[in-house]
Design a protein around this motif. Structure first.
Motif, short mmCIF file in Angstrom:
data_model
loop_
_atom_site.label_atom_id
_atom_site.label_comp_id
_atom_site.label_asym_id
_atom_site.label_seq_id
_atom_site.Cartn_x
_atom_site.Cartn_y
_atom_site.Cartn_z
N MET A 1 -94.87 13.44 -66.31
CA MET A 1 -95.85 14.50 -66.01
C MET A 1 -95.54 15.12 -64.66
SD MET A 1 -99.32 12.39 -66.80
CE MET A 1 -100.36 13.67 -66.13
N ASP B 1 -99.98 19.20 -64.18
CA ASP B 1 -100.57 18.88 -65.50
C ASP B 1 -101.94 18.23 -65.37
OD1 ASP B 1 -98.15 19.69 -66.57
OD2 ASP B 1 -97.31 17.65 -66.57
N THR C 1 -106.99 15.90 -68.23
CA THR C 1 -106.24 14.80 -67.62
C THR C 1 -106.82 14.50 -66.23
OG1 THR C 1 -104.27 15.44 -68.81
CG2 THR C 1 -103.95 14.03 -66.89
#
Ligand code: UT7
Length: 315
Positions: free
Chosen positions: A231, A235, A296
């Motif tokens: 990642m 993100d 996230t």
């Protein structure tokens, strides 16, 4: 696993920077510009164990789960009035659960360590539903004559219920022994044989060393996880960091190249409540609707030991 319920409780007494400057050589200007703290909630006639039980009940209600469904209780706590029994056993009785329970002392990083323990027990097939409670009263660890330390802390309890799922994407734990940077020492009961000198020393902190450690450890843990999970910081929708100092949070945000809007905080109102910071912030973000399903979230915390940890989860 996945987090399906959260809860938090704060003591009712609110202490402002102005109130502190009535008996300490300090000022709102110094405290706010150096730390970002305006007020903190401080235990007065409450008992920490009652706050812990209430936070646990709120998290269970939020999860729609009964105490009888729990397979494990993990309580993160540095200090409370009981040395034994464990606070987790007290919480177990308070909520009417019957499952095994354990206390951990990972200072301010306790929530992240507890999540990793829950995940590991779950992965081993030993548990399905886990209650984590982080309950802390650091205002009872400091000398209220020491302006360098007591202005930083507040008390509180935060809880989370985890169950089976695939939302915790990764956890990174770190420890690096540094026992002279942030510590409190208590004397033990004398015996006819104990010969070493003992004394009670309230919480001591080498602030700048801890500051540097905090930035390095948190940035390192988060970067490690990002790399491992393939990642990028971009993100991530929200970074929920330990609420020790606004300048630490801003430095980590700038290291990660991420805007401050991605870093919700409550340090201005609550100060540093050790391991309770993370679950209290999580609960407040949830209740304010800041966290949306599928987003996230990174959590990261650091503290005495030194210990630190970070996790990535899908909300
Ligand atoms: O939960 C994890 C544990 N804690 C942390 O993560 C805390 C990490 N460290 C910090 O947040 C910061 O180092 C502090 C907020 C503790 C201190 O900020 P600083 O910018 O590092 O200040 P400093 O320790 O270098 O002190 C600067 C000055 C000193 O005076 P002199 O020596 O320059 O004359 C201190 O005596 O500020 C003085 N000072 C204060 N002045 C007014 C220290 N505390 C206070 C105070 N009010 N409360």
């Amino acid at each position: 696993m996945k987090i399906i319920g959260t809860g938090s409780v704060l003591p009712k007494k609110v202490v402002t920077n102005e109130m502190l400057s009535e008996f300490l050589d300090t000022s709102d200007e110094w405290i706010y510009t150096r730390t970002g703290i305006k007020t903190r909630h401080v235990i007065s006639d409450e008992k920490l164990e009652d706050m812990a039980v209430e936070a646990a009940k709120k998290a269970l209600d939020d999860a729609g789960m009964s105490a009888a469904d729990l397979d494990f209780i993990i309580c993160s706590n540095v200090v409370n009035e009981y040395i034994t029994p464990s606070l987790s056993c007290i919480i177990q009785g308070g909520i009417g659960a019957t499952c095994p329970c354990i206390d951990i002392n990972c200072a301010c990083a306790g929530f992240i360590y507890a999540v990793e323990m829950a995940e590991s027990f779950y992965a081993a097939g030993k548990v399905k539903n886990v209650l984590i409670v982080c309950a802390e009263e650091p205002t009872r660890m400091t000398s209220w004559e020491d302006r360098r330390v007591c202005v930083l802390f507040g008390d509180g309890a935060g809880a989370a219920v985890l169950t089976e799922g695939d939302n915790i994407k990764g956890v990174k734990l770190s420890s690096a022994s540094a026992t002279d940077k942030l510590y409190q020492i208590r004397s033990l009961e004398p015996t006819p044989y104990a010969t070493k000198e003992e004394q009670n020393i309230p919480l001591q902190m080498k602030g700048q060393d801890v500051f540097k450690f905090a930035v390095k450890a948190s940035s390192g843990d988060i970067t490690y996880l990002m790399d491992k999970l393939g990642m990028k910081a971009g993100d991530v929708d929200h970074f929920l960091l330990h609420q020790a100092n606004m300048r630490i949070i801003n430095t980590i945000a700038s290291f990660l190249g991420q805007p401050s809007e991605k870093f919700p905080t409550n340090i201005e109102d609550h100060g540093n409540s050790s391991s309770a910071c993370c679950p209290i912030l999580l609960d407040e973000c949830k209740r304010k609707g800041i966290l949306k399903k599928g987003e996230t979230v990174v959590m990261s915390a650091f503290g005495a030991g030194f210990v630190s940890g970070a996790l990535v989860m899908e909300w």
